[in-house]
Design an enzyme around this catalytic site. Structure first.
Site, PDB file in Angstrom:
ATOM      1  N   ALA A  64       0.772  -1.170   0.060  1.00  0.00           N
ATOM      2  CA  ALA A  64       0.067  -0.073  -0.094  1.00  0.00           C
ATOM      3  C   ALA A  64       0.931   1.187   0.094  1.00  0.00           C
ATOM      4  CB  ALA A  64      -1.057   0.005   1.173  1.00  0.00           C
ATOM      5  N   GLY A 109       0.602  -4.893   0.671  1.00  0.00           N
ATOM      6  CA  GLY A 109      -0.691  -5.039   0.000  1.00  0.00           C
ATOM      7  C   GLY A 109      -0.523  -5.804  -1.290  1.00  0.00           C
ATOM      8  N   GLU A 112      -0.774  -9.096  -0.572  1.00  0.00           N
ATOM      9  CA  GLU A 112      -2.333  -9.355  -0.221  1.00  0.00           C
ATOM     10  C   GLU A 112      -2.751  -9.506  -1.578  1.00  0.00           C
ATOM     11  OE1 GLU A 112      -2.209  -6.267   2.447  1.00  0.00           O
ATOM     12  OE2 GLU A 112      -2.664  -7.339   4.079  1.00  0.00           O
ATOM     13  N   GLU A 132       4.635  -4.986   7.247  1.00  0.00           N
ATOM     14  CA  GLU A 132       3.867  -4.025   7.916  1.00  0.00           C
ATOM     15  C   GLU A 132       4.345  -3.661   9.335  1.00  0.00           C
ATOM     16  OE1 GLU A 132       2.490  -6.328   6.119  1.00  0.00           O
ATOM     17  OE2 GLU A 132       0.730  -5.464   4.799  1.00  0.00           O
TER      18      GLU A 132
HETATM   19  N1  CAA Z   1       4.600   3.183  -0.804  1.00  0.00           N
HETATM   20  C1  CAA Z   1       5.020   4.351  -1.375  1.00  0.00           C
HETATM   21  N2  CAA Z   1       6.197   4.454  -2.075  1.00  0.00           N
HETATM   22  C2  CAA Z   1       7.120   3.276  -2.123  1.00  0.00           C
HETATM   23  C3  CAA Z   1       6.419   2.088  -1.693  1.00  0.00           C
HETATM   24  C4  CAA Z   1       5.281   1.829  -1.036  1.00  0.00           C
HETATM   25  N3  CAA Z   1       4.885   0.787  -0.456  1.00  0.00           N
HETATM   26  N4  CAA Z   1       7.585   1.235  -2.009  1.00  0.00           N
HETATM   27  C5  CAA Z   1       8.483   1.572  -2.848  1.00  0.00           C
HETATM   28  N5  CAA Z   1       8.060   3.092  -2.927  1.00  0.00           N
HETATM   29  C6  CAA Z   1       8.959   4.282  -3.496  1.00  0.00           C
HETATM   30  C7  CAA Z   1      10.098   4.364  -2.794  1.00  0.00           C
HETATM   31  O1  CAA Z   1       9.624   5.493  -1.696  1.00  0.00           O
HETATM   32  C8  CAA Z   1      10.765   5.272  -3.850  1.00  0.00           C
HETATM   33  O2  CAA Z   1      10.582   6.547  -4.247  1.00  0.00           O
HETATM   34  P1  CAA Z   1      11.380   7.527  -4.423  1.00  0.00           P
HETATM   35  O3  CAA Z   1      12.323   7.242  -5.940  1.00  0.00           O
HETATM   36  O4  CAA Z   1      10.556   8.991  -4.499  1.00  0.00           O
HETATM   37  O5  CAA Z   1      12.343   7.632  -3.474  1.00  0.00           O
HETATM   38  C9  CAA Z   1      10.452   4.237  -5.130  1.00  0.00           C
HETATM   39  O6  CAA Z   1       9.290   3.925  -4.862  1.00  0.00           O
HETATM   40  C10 CAA Z   1      11.617   3.327  -5.518  1.00  0.00           C
HETATM   41  O7  CAA Z   1      11.736   2.684  -4.076  1.00  0.00           O
HETATM   42  P2  CAA Z   1      13.239   2.382  -3.544  1.00  0.00           P
HETATM   43  O8  CAA Z   1      14.142   3.313  -3.948  1.00  0.00           O
HETATM   44  O9  CAA Z   1      12.872   1.988  -1.878  1.00  0.00           O
HETATM   45  O10 CAA Z   1      13.758   0.933  -4.241  1.00  0.00           O
HETATM   46  P3  CAA Z   1      14.625  -0.144  -3.662  1.00  0.00           P
HETATM   47  O11 CAA Z   1      14.943  -1.104  -5.069  1.00  0.00           O
HETATM   48  O12 CAA Z   1      15.883   0.559  -2.998  1.00  0.00           O
HETATM   49  O13 CAA Z   1      13.854  -1.070  -2.621  1.00  0.00           O
HETATM   50  C11 CAA Z   1      11.831  -2.156  -1.694  1.00  0.00           C
HETATM   51  C12 CAA Z   1      12.812  -1.770  -2.966  1.00  0.00           C
HETATM   52  C13 CAA Z   1      12.723  -2.977  -0.894  1.00  0.00           C
HETATM   53  C14 CAA Z   1      10.522  -2.734  -2.392  1.00  0.00           C
HETATM   54  C15 CAA Z   1      11.554  -0.835  -0.996  1.00  0.00           C
HETATM   55  O14 CAA Z   1      10.825   0.276  -1.835  1.00  0.00           O
HETATM   56  C16 CAA Z   1      10.609  -0.988  -0.126  1.00  0.00           C
HETATM   57  O15 CAA Z   1      10.674  -1.510   1.254  1.00  0.00           O
HETATM   58  N6  CAA Z   1       9.270  -0.302  -0.098  1.00  0.00           N
HETATM   59  C17 CAA Z   1       8.199  -0.536   0.976  1.00  0.00           C
HETATM   60  C18 CAA Z   1       7.660  -1.963   0.942  1.00  0.00           C
HETATM   61  C19 CAA Z   1       6.599  -2.083   2.021  1.00  0.00           C
HETATM   62  O16 CAA Z   1       6.880  -1.800   3.391  1.00  0.00           O
HETATM   63  N7  CAA Z   1       5.576  -2.441   1.881  1.00  0.00           N
HETATM   64  C20 CAA Z   1       4.325  -2.395   2.771  1.00  0.00           C
HETATM   65  C21 CAA Z   1       3.697  -1.166   2.733  1.00  0.00           C
HETATM   66  S1  CAA Z   1       2.328  -1.159   3.936  1.00  0.00           S
HETATM   67  C22 CAA Z   1       0.955  -2.173   3.336  1.00  0.00           C
HETATM   68  O17 CAA Z   1       1.129  -2.650   2.282  1.00  0.00           O
HETATM   69  C23 CAA Z   1       0.062  -2.024   4.281  1.00  0.00           C
HETATM   70  C24 CAA Z   1      -1.216  -3.045   4.019  1.00  0.00           C
HETATM   71  O18 CAA Z   1      -1.335  -4.257   4.265  1.00  0.00           O
HETATM   72  C25 CAA Z   1      -2.504  -2.597   3.406  1.00  0.00           C
END
Ligand code: CAA
Length: 258
Positions: A64, A109, A112, A132
């Site tokens: 998400a 998400g 999911e 999360e």
């Molecule tokens: N939400 C918003 N932005 C996100 C995102 C997310 N879930 N995942 C990645 N992005 C964005 C980053 O902020 C980044 O943006 P900028 O270029 O503006 O900085 C861009 O996508 C590229 O990401 P990274 O630079 O972080 O890429 P990476 O290769 O270094 O890492 C990754 C990849 C491991 C997937 C890392 O992006 C990451 O950990 N993302 C978050 C994953 C996460 O925590 N997901 C769960 C979200 S909570 C949820 O989903 C709740 C639910 O159940 C409903």
């Protein structure tokens, strides 16, 4: 409807929905969730199988949208979670098979979304996880329910409490995905599987999917009764008539019923 964050392709009876938000690794904001909801609600009658995948090479869906969630209050958090849960449940209860072709990160998400699909196949670059708790939240789009159902409570709790991401081969080992392919093979394999499904009777697939989906939550007698009823309903279809006649006449059946 034109979608800002979805790319739709069509191959015969197969629709392919790509989540496409390249700046955030296809993270799901509320607009994307609404677009997915609208798309699946209005799938045309000729779609016999839906494939869901992520645009680009890196991510299926990276979760998400954390930027959108960062400042939500309790009520808004509830509504955001409920929106995702409702859209994903609609995917799960579609009359047609839904295949997730997981091409990269399927986190939070994203994992999911994949789990709301009937079948998951993955590229060997895919990574799955429910990270999360590292953000101070629980899974919010029914991950606690579906992950435990798919892989068992013990492994689901390990994944959710540690937040660790697992590779595709581990996802295969625990039964989270059905098969793992080289990245360039993933979509051809998804399409091949979908094509096999389109060769079969659509109403029979719909009734079988309903039985599999609902039987987990029923006592055994009710699950068997549901299957008997759906089995019976098949005999009211032209597909059953032609399917069996075709076998006896040693020809291919012609399935048309929806
Ligand atoms: N939400 C918003 N932005 C996100 C995102 C997310 N879930 N995942 C990645 N992005 C964005 C980053 O902020 C980044 O943006 P900028 O270029 O503006 O900085 C861009 O996508 C590229 O990401 P990274 O630079 O972080 O890429 P990476 O290769 O270094 O890492 C990754 C990849 C491991 C997937 C890392 O992006 C990451 O950990 N993302 C978050 C994953 C996460 O925590 N997901 C769960 C979200 S909570 C949820 O989903 C709740 C639910 O159940 C409903």
């Amino acid at each position: 409807m034109e979608y800002e964050f979805l790319k739709i392709e069509r191959i015969d009876g197969i629709s392919i929905m790509k989540v496409s938000a390249p700046k955030s690794l296809n993270a799901l904001n509320s607009t994307i969730l609404r677009e997915i909801g609208d798309f699946v609600e209005n799938l045309d009658d000729t779609t016999r199988v839906l494939i869901i995948t992520g645009d680009g090479e890196k991510a299926f869906v990276a979760g998400a949208d954390i930027a959108e969630m960062a400042n939500l209050n309790e009520e808004e958090g509830y509504k955001f979670g409920a929106l995702g849960a409702k859209v994903f449940r609609r995917i799960e209860t579609l009359d047609i098979p839904v295949i997730a072709a997981v091409n990269g990160f399927a986190l939070g998400g994203g994992c999911e979304l994949a789990m709301a699909c009937d079948i998951r196949i993955a590229s060997n670059k895919a990574k799955f996880g429910q990270p999360e708790v590292g953000l101070g939240i629980t899974p919010g789009f029914s991950g606690t329910y579906r992950l435990a159902k798919l892989v068992g409570q013990g492994y689901a709790k390990e994944m959710i409490f540690t937040g660790k991401a697992i590779r595709a081969d581990e996802a295969l080992r625990i039964g989270l995905v059905n098969a793992v392919y080289e990245p360039e093979e993933l979509m051809p394999k998804a399409i091949e599987m979908a094509q096999k499904m389109t060769e079969n009777a659509p109403l029979a697939i719909k009734y079988a999917k309903q039985c599999i989906n609902e039987s987990y939550d029923l006592v055994v007698e009710d699950a068997m009764e549901l299957e008997s009823r759906n089995f019976g309903k098949c005999f009211a279809t032209q597909d059953q008539k032609d399917g069996m006649a075709a076998f006896l006449e040693k020809r291919k059946p012609v399935f048309n019923a929806k």
